[in-house]
Design a protein around this motif. Sequence first.
Motif, mmCIF file in Angstrom:
data_model
loop_
_atom_site.group_PDB
_atom_site.id
_atom_site.type_symbol
_atom_site.label_atom_id
_atom_site.label_comp_id
_atom_site.label_asym_id
_atom_site.label_seq_id
_atom_site.Cartn_x
_atom_site.Cartn_y
_atom_site.Cartn_z
ATOM 1 N N ASP A 64 0.952 -1.344 -0.032
ATOM 2 C CA ASP A 64 0.031 -0.098 0.059
ATOM 3 C C ASP A 64 0.869 1.281 -0.233
ATOM 4 O O ASP A 64 2.043 1.302 0.511
ATOM 5 N N VAL A 65 0.331 2.361 -0.594
ATOM 6 C CA VAL A 65 0.983 3.441 -0.603
ATOM 7 C C VAL A 65 0.025 4.734 -1.059
ATOM 8 O O VAL A 65 -0.883 4.476 -1.497
ATOM 9 N N ILE A 66 0.454 5.847 -0.595
ATOM 10 C CA ILE A 66 -0.382 6.980 -0.734
ATOM 11 C C ILE A 66 0.271 7.847 -1.859
ATOM 12 O O ILE A 66 1.523 8.166 -1.751
ATOM 13 N N PHE A 67 -0.633 8.270 -2.715
ATOM 14 C CA PHE A 67 -0.056 9.174 -3.960
ATOM 15 C C PHE A 67 -0.679 10.551 -4.052
ATOM 16 O O PHE A 67 -1.601 10.637 -4.674
ATOM 17 N N PRO A 68 -0.321 11.465 -3.041
ATOM 18 C CA PRO A 68 -1.129 12.700 -2.983
ATOM 19 C C PRO A 68 -0.674 13.449 -4.369
ATOM 20 O O PRO A 68 0.532 13.600 -4.935
ATOM 21 N N SER A 69 -1.652 14.236 -4.808
ATOM 22 C CA SER A 69 -1.535 15.032 -6.161
ATOM 23 C C SER A 69 -0.871 16.547 -5.476
ATOM 24 O O SER A 69 -1.563 17.149 -4.608
ATOM 25 N N LEU A 70 0.094 16.781 -5.643
ATOM 26 C CA LEU A 70 0.919 18.038 -5.606
ATOM 27 C C LEU A 70 1.043 18.956 -6.520
ATOM 28 O O LEU A 70 1.986 19.834 -7.053
ATOM 29 N N TYR A 71 0.179 18.970 -7.651
ATOM 30 C CA TYR A 71 0.088 19.739 -8.622
ATOM 31 C C TYR A 71 0.052 21.314 -8.356
ATOM 32 O O TYR A 71 -0.905 21.724 -7.460
ATOM 33 N N THR A 72 0.765 22.243 -8.907
ATOM 34 C CA THR A 72 0.826 23.531 -8.811
ATOM 35 C C THR A 72 -0.289 24.404 -9.592
ATOM 36 O O THR A 72 -0.568 24.402 -10.736
ATOM 37 N N MET A 73 -1.132 24.972 -8.728
ATOM 38 C CA MET A 73 -2.421 25.794 -9.193
ATOM 39 C C MET A 73 -2.095 27.192 -9.444
ATOM 40 O O MET A 73 -2.470 27.839 -10.266
ATOM 41 N N ASN A 120 -0.253 18.439 2.779
ATOM 42 C CA ASN A 120 -0.912 17.320 2.011
ATOM 43 C C ASN A 120 -0.107 16.120 2.469
ATOM 44 O O ASN A 120 -0.384 14.936 2.573
ATOM 45 N N ILE A 121 1.368 16.171 2.358
ATOM 46 C CA ILE A 121 2.197 15.132 2.875
ATOM 47 C C ILE A 121 1.915 14.941 4.383
ATOM 48 O O ILE A 121 1.827 13.526 4.606
ATOM 49 N N ALA A 122 1.699 15.848 5.327
ATOM 50 C CA ALA A 122 1.516 15.488 6.617
ATOM 51 C C ALA A 122 0.203 14.660 6.806
ATOM 52 O O ALA A 122 0.104 13.751 7.571
ATOM 53 N N GLU A 123 -0.707 15.065 5.990
ATOM 54 C CA GLU A 123 -2.165 14.517 6.105
ATOM 55 C C GLU A 123 -1.851 12.755 5.506
ATOM 56 O O GLU A 123 -2.397 12.037 6.146
ATOM 57 N N ALA A 124 -1.098 12.761 4.453
ATOM 58 C CA ALA A 124 -0.869 11.232 3.885
ATOM 59 C C ALA A 124 -0.160 10.602 5.143
ATOM 60 O O ALA A 124 -0.418 9.184 5.089
ATOM 61 N N GLN A 172 -0.410 10.304 7.923
ATOM 62 C CA GLN A 172 -1.337 9.645 9.241
ATOM 63 C C GLN A 172 -1.644 8.153 8.890
ATOM 64 O O GLN A 172 -2.055 7.514 9.732
ATOM 65 N N TYR A 173 -1.662 7.927 7.687
ATOM 66 C CA TYR A 173 -1.951 6.476 7.298
ATOM 67 C C TYR A 173 -0.732 5.406 7.567
ATOM 68 O O TYR A 173 -1.128 4.202 7.333
#
Length: 119
Positions: free
Chosen positions: A1-10, A24-28, A30-31
């Motif tokens: 299992d792995v978490i893949f957050p999207s960090l695209y630049t808006m 976003n990385i801190a939230e990810a 937590q799992y």
Amino acid sequence: DVIFPSLYTMFDNQSDWIKYAKGNIAEARQYGKPVIPFIWPQIHNWNSSDGRKYMSGSFWKTQLKTVHSLADGVVIWGSMTTKKGKSGWDTWKSGAEWWKVTKEFAKSNGTAKFSGCKA
């Protein structure tokens, strides 16, 4: 299992992006799974004024450094065409600033696996 957050630049704003990435990385984290964000060397096409614009080499390096220090890896998403009225993948440019920065960063920070294009 792995978490893949999207960090695209808006938006073309480095300090806002760093806050966004850290949050976003801190939230990810937590799992309790490895965190491997997606990043993209362009401003997201959600942004109607700057969308698809390639970010500066220094901004891209900031993103690589930030993700390198906080995550377990990175996925670099491909590039969209910057030509108005066209959509789809951009033509590969091995001399693009973002690609030069990526290769220099990978070389100076240990090993990196490249797939999908010639290093």
